[in-house]
Motif scaffolding. Structure first.
Motif, PDB file in Angstrom:
ATOM      1  N   GLN A   1      -3.307  -1.614   1.992  1.00  0.00           N
ATOM      2  CA  GLN A   1      -1.875  -1.457   2.233  1.00  0.00           C
ATOM      3  C   GLN A   1      -1.482  -1.924   3.629  1.00  0.00           C
TER       4      GLN A   1
ATOM      5  N   ARG B   1       4.283  11.991  -1.813  1.00  0.00           N
ATOM      6  CA  ARG B   1       4.140  12.396  -0.412  1.00  0.00           C
ATOM      7  C   ARG B   1       2.963  13.337  -0.200  1.00  0.00           C
TER       8      ARG B   1
ATOM      9  N   ALA C   1       7.869   6.490   8.752  1.00  0.00           N
ATOM     10  CA  ALA C   1       9.268   6.500   8.318  1.00  0.00           C
ATOM     11  C   ALA C   1       9.380   6.773   6.822  1.00  0.00           C
ATOM     12  N   ILE C   2       8.593   6.063   5.997  1.00  0.00           N
ATOM     13  CA  ILE C   2       8.825   6.221   4.560  1.00  0.00           C
ATOM     14  C   ILE C   2       8.235   7.521   4.006  1.00  0.00           C
ATOM     15  N   TYR C   3       7.265   8.090   4.702  1.00  0.00           N
ATOM     16  CA  TYR C   3       6.765   9.403   4.279  1.00  0.00           C
ATOM     17  C   TYR C   3       7.525  10.538   4.972  1.00  0.00           C
ATOM     18  N   GLU C   4       8.482  10.157   5.824  1.00  0.00           N
ATOM     19  CA  GLU C   4       9.315  11.133   6.536  1.00  0.00           C
ATOM     20  C   GLU C   4       8.475  12.129   7.326  1.00  0.00           C
TER      21      GLU C   4
ATOM     22  N   GLU D   1       1.429  -0.787  13.333  1.00  0.00           N
ATOM     23  CA  GLU D   1       2.731  -1.124  12.746  1.00  0.00           C
ATOM     24  C   GLU D   1       2.861  -0.537  11.342  1.00  0.00           C
TER      25      GLU D   1
ATOM     26  N   THR E   1      -0.481  -4.103   6.705  1.00  0.00           N
ATOM     27  CA  THR E   1       0.129  -5.425   6.821  1.00  0.00           C
ATOM     28  C   THR E   1      -0.845  -6.351   7.543  1.00  0.00           C
TER      29      THR E   1
ATOM     30  N   GLN F   1      -4.726  -7.192  15.520  1.00  0.00           N
ATOM     31  CA  GLN F   1      -4.218  -7.648  14.222  1.00  0.00           C
ATOM     32  C   GLN F   1      -5.208  -7.274  13.120  1.00  0.00           C
TER      33      GLN F   1
ATOM     34  N   ASP G   1      -0.904  -9.302   8.919  1.00  0.00           N
ATOM     35  CA  ASP G   1      -0.679 -10.104  10.118  1.00  0.00           C
ATOM     36  C   ASP G   1      -0.357  -9.282  11.353  1.00  0.00           C
ATOM     37  N   LEU G   2      -0.220  -7.977  11.182  1.00  0.00           N
ATOM     38  CA  LEU G   2       0.189  -7.143  12.315  1.00  0.00           C
ATOM     39  C   LEU G   2      -0.893  -6.118  12.629  1.00  0.00           C
TER      40      LEU G   2
ATOM     41  N   LEU H   1       3.515   3.142  11.634  1.00  0.00           N
ATOM     42  CA  LEU H   1       4.906   3.480  11.957  1.00  0.00           C
ATOM     43  C   LEU H   1       5.789   3.363  10.718  1.00  0.00           C
ATOM     44  N   VAL H   2       5.541   2.340   9.900  1.00  0.00           N
ATOM     45  CA  VAL H   2       6.302   2.210   8.659  1.00  0.00           C
ATOM     46  C   VAL H   2       6.027   3.420   7.771  1.00  0.00           C
ATOM     47  N   ASN H   3       4.757   3.801   7.673  1.00  0.00           N
ATOM     48  CA  ASN H   3       4.422   4.958   6.846  1.00  0.00           C
ATOM     49  C   ASN H   3       5.042   6.247   7.386  1.00  0.00           C
TER      50      ASN H   3
END
Lengths: 265, 344
Positions: free
Chosen positions: B110, B99, B126-129, B119, B112, B155, B114-115, B122-124
């Motif tokens: 890293q 972290r 969450a996973i990096y809190e 996006e 994604t 995209q 196709d997006l 937002l994933v990061n």
């Protein structure tokens, strides 16, 4: 717990986004799982003149309809993802994140399951209502049992294939084992024929091996072939297999990552 | 123990590789009697990097730069020796460590595909809190510094290489890492984009006092950002110190360019220094550092000078010389040492 829900929500939302980008190929891919329908076409003529091993024509339709549904709801392809990521170094990107990569993989499968659930559950219900002779035990308790058994089946298939995929850390042709697994799964899990109809000693074997719980067991529940005691005993066995498979996954993952980081990608 | 954020001591990474001769018989031979040889990708490297430093990591392809960065970011286990980053042993891959650091590889992504990049952000988150307010603040800053506004909702596969790299950097920095490992972040980018990325790295370093190790094949990246460089070749540390000192040590000459006001006839130009180029009215000399000012004044008084400039030789040449010298040293060594070194 909440933070994990949040993480899974974010990962799965992303995964659904990716899936929707490929919606046409997704639908074609889902519908291509016609094997249960072919097997149904084989059995139906035989059951025309009377039950085969206790299975009426309606039972065969009921069986293969759920067989089709089980194939959809437990579809797993993670071994191919692992194979690709290990060989192309994409595993490195996943290893840099402060979350175990398996959650990332699971989120893609979860997204797929949500889509398939929306697509196929109404379809199966409609067919079951329309086709005569299809009888399921539709009580709240039995449906709860069925759902638990489907989740168990998915978990067992997922972790089996994940572990087979992890062998890619050591052997470049680990995917061959997935094919071997698939054959055993079809034969002993009830994909080719209901396991009650298998000849001995295959039938006895099918009741010992874990494959039954990956497909046949939930169908047996819905078709009312099991007593409550048999169902609970089945759950105990599923729980045991899941504990074993999780152990195997942990073992292979820890050693695989050590191997991977010793030799690099 | 040192309190520096990055402490590397006697770090080694050896690989066993097997060679295969071409063709079927080669395959057969390699199957029956596989010959292994040892490749020393990183061979006994030690250094320390202080908080807030930007250090350039230089070396030709296969020198061991990426291998070192992968060990520091926990992707590779060292064969021996130790690395400590922010007090963590990288290869244990503790979430608390992951972290606080980031590794950006110009050749790996890293995002994604196709997006839109947002996006992945937002994933990061969450996973990096990352808390919402901190995420919003950081995203604003990164958007401003990297001009991301028009890119975030496109995209990723529709972005240009440079646009994608900007989004990659943002994705890698949303969690405000204290330690950055940048492996050729400007590879394949045009000069304008290289400059932008470079300025951004400098700005991030200043704002957050982040510690940065940067590898690049573009010397401009290094000269613009790094006061200190570490030069590696064939897994060995060749030099660790300031860029200026490296030039002085390896190239003890200055480049004197003279524009003459009249053509030169009969003058003995080589009296002033080694003549690199003499074309029409412009001449280039290589002059020993210690004699630069003396020579310059002689040139000014003795030659019809229109203009004169004194420069350090291009850093590319300096680095090239380091590697040449290293290669010569290796040749000497290899006469009594059969060990192989190679790619990593």
């Amino acid at each position: 717990m909440l933070i994990w829900l949040h993480k899974y929500f974010a990962l799965t939302r992303r995964s659904i986004g990716v899936q929707l980008e490929y919606r046409v190929s997704m639908v074609i891919w889902m519908l291509s799982a016609t094997f249960p329908l072919i097997m149904l076409a084989v059995w139906l003529p035989m059951a025309k003149d009377g039950p085969v091993g206790g299975f009426t024509a309606g039972d065969f339709v009921a069986y293969y309809l759920l067989s089709f549904y089980m194939r959809q709801m437990t579809a797993v392809w993670v071994a191919w993802e692992l194979d690709y990521d290990i060989r192309h170094g994409d595993m490195n990107t996943k290893l840099l994140h402060p979350i175990q990569p398996i959650h990332d993989y699971i989120s893609f499968n979860l997204a797929d399951k949500i889509m398939r659930f929306i697509m196929f559950t109404p379809l199966v219900i409609i067919v079951a209502l329309v086709v005569p002779g299809v009888n399921y035990v539709v009580t709240p308790l039995n449906i709860t049992f069925f759902i638990i058994a489907v989740i168990g089946a998915w978990t067992m298939r997922y972790f089996t294939q994940f572990s087979l995929g992890l062998l890619g850390f050591w052997f470049s042709q680990a995917l061959v084992l997935v094919d071997v697994f698939w054959m055993l799964f079809l034969l002993f899990g009830g994909g080719i024929a209901p396991i009650q109809l298998l000849p001995e000693p295959l039938k006895t074997l099918a009741y010992i091996l874990p494959f039954r719980f990956m497909m046949s067991f939930p169908i047996e529940i819905m078709m009312g072939q099991l007593t409550t005691n048999e169902i609970l005993l089945g759950f105990a066995q599923v729980a045991m297999w899941i504990v074993i498979l999780l152990g195997v996954y942990k073992f292979l993952w820890t050693r695989g990552i050590r191997q991977f980081s010793a030799f690099g990608a | 123990m040192s309190s520096a954020p990055i402490v590397v001591s006697n770090l080694k990474k050896y690989y066993q590789v097997h060679d295969k001769e071409p063709g079927f018989s080669g395959s057969l031979k390699s199957f029956v009697n596989r010959k292994y040889r040892q490749v020393k990708a990183v061979d006994d490297i030690s250094f320390e990097i202080d908080a807030g430093e930007i250090v350039g990591f230089l070396g030709p392809n296969g020198a061991g730069k990426t291998t070192t960065l992968k060990m520091l970011s926990g992707l590779l286990h060292p064969t021996s020796g130790t690395a400590r980053v922010l007090g963590f042993v990288p290869q244990t891959r503790r979430a608390e460590y992951l972290r606080q650091m980031t590794l950006v590889m110009g050749q790996k992504q890293q995002l994604t595909w196709d997006l839109p990049a947002i996006e992945t952000f937002l994933v990061n988150q969450a996973i990096y809190e990352i808390p919402d307010d901190q995420y919003a603040k950081m995203l604003d800053e990164l958007t401003e510094l990297l001009d991301l506004a028009p890119l975030l909702k496109k995209q990723v596969r529709k972005l240009s290489l440079g646009e994608r790299m900007k989004c990659e950097l943002a994705a890698a920095l949303l969690h405000q890492p204290q330690v950055l490992f940048l492996d050729e972040p400007t590879i394949g980018l045009d000069v304008t984009m290289q400059t932008k990325i470079r300025q951004f790295v400098g700005e991030y370093n200043r704002r957050y006092n982040a510690t940065v190790i940067l590898t690049s094949h573009y010397m401009a990246d290094v000269t613009a950002l790094c006061k200190r460089v570490i030069v590696v070749d064939h897994g060995k540390l060749m030099y660790d110190g300031s860029l200026a000192e490296l030039s002085a040590r390896i190239a003890p000459h200055k480049l004197v360019r003279v524009e003459l006001s009249a053509p030169m006839n009969g003058h003995n130009l080589s009296a002033y220094g080694e003549v690199l180029k003499a074309k029409g009215q412009s001449v280039e000399f290589l002059v020993p550092r210690s004699k630069t000012s003396e020579t310059a004044s002689r040139i000014l008084s003795e030659l019809p000078v229109a203009d004169v400039t004194i420069e350090d030789p291009p850093i590319e040449d300096v680095i090239a010389r380091v590697f040449e010298q290293a290669a010569l040293a290796r040749q000497d060594r290899s006469e009594n040492d059969e060990d192989e070194s190679g790619d990593a």
